[in-house]
Design a protein around this motif. Structure first.
Motif, PDB file in Angstrom:
ATOM      1  N   UNK A 156       0.814  -1.223   0.000  1.00  0.00           N
ATOM      2  CA  UNK A 156       0.000   0.000   0.000  1.00  0.00           C
ATOM      3  C   UNK A 156       0.841   1.263   0.000  1.00  0.00           C
TER       4      UNK A 156
ATOM      5  N   UNK B 180       1.907   2.075  -3.393  1.00  0.00           N
ATOM      6  CA  UNK B 180       0.784   2.543  -4.224  1.00  0.00           C
ATOM      7  C   UNK B 180       0.425   3.988  -3.900  1.00  0.00           C
ATOM      8  N   UNK B 181       0.423   4.312  -2.602  1.00  0.00           N
ATOM      9  CA  UNK B 181       0.106   5.687  -2.208  1.00  0.00           C
ATOM     10  C   UNK B 181       1.135   6.657  -2.796  1.00  0.00           C
TER      11      UNK B 181
ATOM     12  N   UNK C  20       0.430   7.154  -6.490  1.00  0.00           N
ATOM     13  CA  UNK C  20      -0.702   8.050  -6.780  1.00  0.00           C
ATOM     14  C   UNK C  20      -0.274   9.511  -6.590  1.00  0.00           C
ATOM     15  N   UNK C  21       0.466   9.773  -5.503  1.00  0.00           N
ATOM     16  CA  UNK C  21       0.927  11.146  -5.250  1.00  0.00           C
ATOM     17  C   UNK C  21       1.919  11.577  -6.341  1.00  0.00           C
TER      18      UNK C  21
ATOM     19  N   UNK D 245       0.289  12.746  -9.463  1.00  0.00           N
ATOM     20  CA  UNK D 245      -0.196  14.129  -9.382  1.00  0.00           C
ATOM     21  C   UNK D 245       0.935  15.111  -9.716  1.00  0.00           C
TER      22      UNK D 245
ATOM     23  N   UNK E 144      -6.560  13.278  -5.336  1.00  0.00           N
ATOM     24  CA  UNK E 144      -5.749  12.058  -5.180  1.00  0.00           C
ATOM     25  C   UNK E 144      -5.201  11.911  -3.766  1.00  0.00           C
ATOM     26  N   UNK E 145      -4.823  13.040  -3.146  1.00  0.00           N
ATOM     27  CA  UNK E 145      -4.269  12.961  -1.787  1.00  0.00           C
ATOM     28  C   UNK E 145      -5.359  12.535  -0.804  1.00  0.00           C
TER      29      UNK E 145
ATOM     30  N   UNK F 196      -5.821   8.847  -0.867  1.00  0.00           N
ATOM     31  CA  UNK F 196      -4.785   8.131  -0.107  1.00  0.00           C
ATOM     32  C   UNK F 196      -5.166   8.096   1.378  1.00  0.00           C
TER      33      UNK F 196
ATOM     34  N   UNK G 102      -8.154   5.799   1.972  1.00  0.00           N
ATOM     35  CA  UNK G 102      -7.748   4.386   1.855  1.00  0.00           C
ATOM     36  C   UNK G 102      -6.988   3.931   3.096  1.00  0.00           C
ATOM     37  N   UNK G 103      -6.092   4.791   3.566  1.00  0.00           N
ATOM     38  CA  UNK G 103      -5.215   4.386   4.668  1.00  0.00           C
ATOM     39  C   UNK G 103      -5.929   4.441   6.018  1.00  0.00           C
TER      40      UNK G 103
ATOM     41  N   UNK H 210      -9.967  -0.113  -1.292  1.00  0.00           N
ATOM     42  CA  UNK H 210      -8.834   0.818  -1.397  1.00  0.00           C
ATOM     43  C   UNK H 210      -8.412   1.008  -2.861  1.00  0.00           C
ATOM     44  N   UNK H 211      -8.321  -0.115  -3.577  1.00  0.00           N
ATOM     45  CA  UNK H 211      -7.897  -0.012  -4.983  1.00  0.00           C
ATOM     46  C   UNK H 211      -8.909   0.791  -5.799  1.00  0.00           C
TER      47      UNK H 211
ATOM     48  N   UNK I  76      -8.234   4.404  -5.057  1.00  0.00           N
ATOM     49  CA  UNK I  76      -6.990   4.864  -5.692  1.00  0.00           C
ATOM     50  C   UNK I  76      -7.148   4.971  -7.213  1.00  0.00           C
TER      51      UNK I  76
END
Lengths: 47, 565
Positions: free
Chosen positions: A21, A24-25, A28-29, A32, B84-85, B88, B91-92, B271-272, B275
């Motif tokens: 995870x 993946x995070x 994604x960041x 951006x 997008x942030x 995250x 999800x977390x 989560x996926x 994302x």
């Protein structure tokens, strides 16, 4: 190769692979950041 | 308008009804409230991701966003930079907690963490905001489609709303997710096709790169601004911070979104899905805006209408024929000059050609502004804003046969997907957080699974009728519509504050957070009526006040050990 207890029993199920995870995070960041940079370059080119 | 052909009708009705029938058929075996409200727990991340995107993409997205690109350029894309942030963080932090507690609604979590009062407050704020918001989600596209296609407004509202109520009640949350998946595929396909067609329709000698340069010369390619300017609505910093808070609140605490990812097969799938939304939302908004910008460039060479709201222009022409004819003649001359200047800029994109193009565009804008003045004068009280008609007007006039139907299907799919997730979430919150919770509070014995299912379906139908009723009378209260659009932001900050305290401030208990929420909501409502503050800031302020006040009140209250959740 040594035989583990799991190997001695029935054929093990394929391990459930949980995504990493944290990576993946970060991806994604990072996307951006890449998008922002691409937009800025496109804007400069079009100006 | 007579340009909707038989083939368009086949594409339109075929795609929309196939999606609806498939979704209802696949989810027809709903036996209890749990399956109705959550689905069968089998959904994988692609369905969840597309469903999340479809919930947010209302018809307004496909009507107003290209228009925003046409009129104002690309800078609106920055509004989505915080998203997008937020995905995250949700999800977390949010998703694992919701799954661990097995909640059906986001507000159920508030009772686990605090008490029933906080749960009711969260649920009530959601029901008011989402109930009115869903009415507008239905009304806004219906009014545009009815004006543009000559469909009766009330029939359009009741046809779209009626179909959504039927398939939502038949298949519940599973039907909503499955239909949304296919509706989103139609939306993305239609969007990509529209972008390709508009670029292909540029005149010979104008390459896509030239079109982008033309848009740049006329201020439509200002995408990112790093200037820290609080007065400007869209810049990198406001998009990152305001957009982050708005997305955190909307996706993390709004039941219409929470219900989408709680229907996943596991925490990982949810989560996926989130994302996936975080990765593709910004490019999708970019593409929608870019399509609008390309429509703008297309109309540098082709003749646009003097006013995009054709029925209004026709009424003005009937009332003042000579003046409208004179304006049309002026418009033609201004367009000729603009077209010549645009070709000259393509041939030689230097400063002088750019200035000539900008001057010509200013003249065209001036004639348009005069047309609006004339309409206001000839038809007092008539809405003169025509930007929301730009994209569909282009579609009807210039898209090839068949694709007109596809693009109208995009608008209908968007309307239906947003309304369906609104209805199922309103039904879920009413049933779970109010009806079933009240039965428990009153000491009633646990009802049968059939009883709970009937209650859930009844709540969905009741909200469907309420939403239809509100959409039907919305045209009588034009001024209220803007207020309802802002309403979300008036409540979102406070709701987000409740969840931020719940998740991150473990020592704060129920009473302090309630006091914080009431103070925050009162402050935000006061700011709404008494200040000119941009509504994006309400999200930040509301959340910050809940956090600050609840911490302060907690300090003066005798401490109790926090609940472990």
């Amino acid at each position: 190769m040594s035989s583990t207890p799991e190997r001695r029993g029935a054929a093990p199920e394929a391990p459930h692979r949980e995504p990493r995870w944290g990576r993946l995070y970060v991806a994604v960041a990072a996307m951006l950041v890449v998008e922002t940079l691409a937009f800025w370059l496109l804007q400069r080119w079009a100006a | 308008m007579g340009r909707v052909s038989s083939l368009d009708w086949v594409v339109l009705l075929g795609s929309v009804s196939a999606i609806v029938l498939f979704g209802a058929y696949r989810s027809r075996h709903v036996r209890d409230a749990e399956t109705y409200l959550r689905g069968d727990g089998s959904l994988r991340w692609p369905t969840i991701g597309l469903s999340i995107m479809a919930t947010q993409a209302s018809a307004i997205t496909f009507i107003s966003t290209p228009a925003q690109g046409y009129a104002d350029g690309m800078r609106f894309v920055q509004f989505y930079f915080g998203l997008p942030l937020a995905m995250i963080v949700i999800s977390a932090v949010f998703v694992p907690v919701y799954y661990r507690l097995g909640v059906r609604t986001a507000y159920e979590y508030l009772e686990h963490r605090f008490d029933a009062r906080v749960r009711f407050l969260g649920g009530l704020l959601f029901l008011i905001g989402r109930g009115l918001g869903t009415g507008i989600t239905l009304y806004a596209p219906a009014i545009i489609l009815s004006q543009l296609l000559g469909w009766p407004l009330q029939a359009t509202i009741w046809a779209i709303g009626g179909v959504v109520i039927v398939y939502t009640v038949i298949g519940g949350n599973q039907a909503v997710s499955l239909t949304q998946k296919h509706q989103m595929i139609v939306m993305l396909t239609g969007l990509a096709v529209a972008a390709i067609v508009v670029v292909a329709k540029l005149p010979d000698g104008v390459a896509p790169g030239d079109a982008v340069r033309l848009a740049g010369a006329l201020g439509r390619m200002d995408i990112v601004s790093f200037d820290l300017d609080f007065a400007s609505r869209y810049n990198f910093w406001s998009g990152l911070t305001g957009g982050f808070f708005l997305a955190l609140s909307y996706f993390g605490t709004d039941q219409s979104q929470v219900q989408r990812y709680l229907s996943g097969a596991s925490v990982g799938e949810s989560r996926l899905g989130l994302l996936f939304n975080g990765l593709f939302k910004v490019p999708m908004q970019f593409l929608i805006l870019f399509t609008g910008v390309m429509v703008f460039v297309f109309y540098l060479f082709a003749r646009p209408p003097l006013h995009f709201d054709a029925p209004t222009l026709e009424r003005a022409a009937a009332a003042r024929p000579a003046e409208v004819a004179a304006l049309e003649a002026r418009f033609d001359r201004a367009l000729d000059e603009q077209r010549t200047a645009a070709f000259a800029y393509v041939a030689s994109p230097d400063d002088a050609a750019g200035q000539r193009l900008r001057d010509a565009a200013k003249t065209v804008d001036g004639v348009r502004a005069d047309a609006k003045l004339l309409i206001r004068d000839a038809l007092p009280g008539t809405e003169t804003r025509d930007t929301d008609h730009v994209f569909l007007s282009f579609v009807i006039a210039h898209m090839p046969i068949g694709l007109v139907g596809l693009l109208i299907a995009v608008i209908l799919c968007a309307a239906m997907s947003a309304v369906s997730s609104g209805l199922i979430s309103l039904g879920a919150t009413t049933t779970v957080d109010f009806y079933l919770r009240a039965r428990t509070a009153l000491g009633r014995p646990r009802a049968s699974a059939q009883h709970d299912l009937r209650a859930s379906k009844l709540a969905t139908v009741a909200w469907g009728l309420a939403v239809l009723g509100f959409a039907s009378v919305a045209s009588l209260f034009e001024n209220l519509i803007q207020a309802v659009n802002i309403l979300g932001s008036i409540f979102y900050g406070t709701i987000l504050g409740l969840f931020v305290v719940a998740l991150f401030l473990r020592r704060v208990t129920a009473t302090p957070v309630l006091v914080g929420a009431i103070v925050a909501e009162a402050t935000v409502v006061a700011l709404f009526f008494l200040s000119d503050l941009g509504f994006l800031w309400f999200n930040v302020i509301g959340c910050a006040i809940v956090v600050a006040v609840s911490l302060l009140v907690q300090l003066v209250l005798p401490s109790r050990p926090p609940r472990e959740v």
